[in-house]
Write a protein that holds these residues in place. Structure first.
Motif, short mmCIF file in Angstrom:
data_model
loop_
_atom_site.label_atom_id
_atom_site.label_comp_id
_atom_site.label_asym_id
_atom_site.label_seq_id
_atom_site.Cartn_x
_atom_site.Cartn_y
_atom_site.Cartn_z
N LYS A 2 23.68 -6.04 -17.32
CA LYS A 2 23.04 -6.05 -16.01
C LYS A 2 22.26 -7.34 -15.80
CE LYS A 2 22.21 -1.15 -15.25
NZ LYS A 2 21.18 -0.17 -14.95
N SER A 3 22.22 -7.76 -14.53
CA SER A 3 21.40 -8.92 -14.19
C SER A 3 19.93 -8.50 -14.15
CB SER A 3 21.81 -9.47 -12.83
OG SER A 3 21.40 -8.59 -11.79
N ARG A 4 19.07 -9.48 -14.11
CA ARG A 4 17.63 -9.21 -14.02
C ARG A 4 17.32 -8.40 -12.75
NH1 ARG A 4 14.49 -14.30 -14.80
NH2 ARG A 4 14.86 -13.80 -16.96
N LEU A 5 17.94 -8.77 -11.62
CA LEU A 5 17.70 -8.03 -10.37
C LEU A 5 18.19 -6.59 -10.47
CD1 LEU A 5 18.51 -10.58 -7.51
CD2 LEU A 5 16.28 -9.74 -8.26
N GLU A 6 19.31 -6.37 -11.13
CA GLU A 6 19.81 -5.00 -11.32
C GLU A 6 18.85 -4.20 -12.18
OE1 GLU A 6 24.63 -5.43 -11.00
OE2 GLU A 6 23.65 -6.21 -12.80
N ASN A 7 18.29 -4.82 -13.21
CA ASN A 7 17.31 -4.12 -14.06
C ASN A 7 16.05 -3.76 -13.29
OD1 ASN A 7 18.86 -4.07 -16.40
ND2 ASN A 7 18.16 -6.07 -17.04
N ILE A 8 15.56 -4.70 -12.49
CA ILE A 8 14.37 -4.43 -11.68
C ILE A 8 14.66 -3.30 -10.71
CG2 ILE A 8 12.88 -5.38 -9.87
CD1 ILE A 8 13.11 -8.09 -11.41
N GLY A 43 20.05 -4.07 -6.89
CA GLY A 43 20.02 -5.42 -7.46
C GLY A 43 20.70 -6.45 -6.59
N ASN A 46 16.52 -9.82 -3.79
CA ASN A 46 15.38 -10.20 -4.62
C ASN A 46 14.09 -9.90 -3.84
OD1 ASN A 46 13.68 -11.34 -6.47
ND2 ASN A 46 14.44 -13.43 -6.23
N PHE A 70 9.18 -2.52 -18.96
CA PHE A 70 9.70 -3.76 -19.54
C PHE A 70 9.33 -3.90 -21.00
CE2 PHE A 70 10.19 -5.48 -15.15
CZ PHE A 70 11.51 -5.84 -15.26
N THR A 71 8.14 -3.44 -21.38
CA THR A 71 7.71 -3.61 -22.76
C THR A 71 8.07 -2.43 -23.64
OG1 THR A 71 5.52 -2.70 -22.28
CG2 THR A 71 5.78 -5.09 -22.10
#
Length: 84
Positions: A2-8, A43, A46, A70-71
């Motif tokens: 997944k891209s960063r945007l998909e994860n967010i 995603g 943005n 995220f952590t």
């Protein structure tokens, strides 16, 4: 992968679902539209930091919720984390 945007988007979607509200209700609370909510959750858009903060507040979530996801310090099960 997944891209960063998909994860967010996936994290935001999980927060919304945990709050028990639909895209339509959330969009109304945000004074936005459900298409914008859907595009971010998929995603494909943005979001600005201000938009994300509005999203979280409208879900009744604290900004720290996203940071904990995220952590890896959330109460989410491994299956839920795998979706994210």
């Amino acid at each position: 992968m997944k891209s960063r945007l998909e994860n967010i988007g996936a994290i935001l979607r999980q927060i919304r679902k945990d709050a028990g509200i639909t895209e339509k209700i959330l969009a109304s609370k945000m004074k936005s539209n459900n298409v914008s909510v859907s595009l971010v959750e998929c995603g494909k858009r943005n979001p600005s930091l201000n938009w994300v903060m509005n999203y979280l507040e409208s879900c009744g979530a604290k900004p720290s919720t996203m940071l904990r996801v995220f952590t890896g310090t959330t109460g989410y099960s491994q299956a839920q984390k795998d979706v994210l």
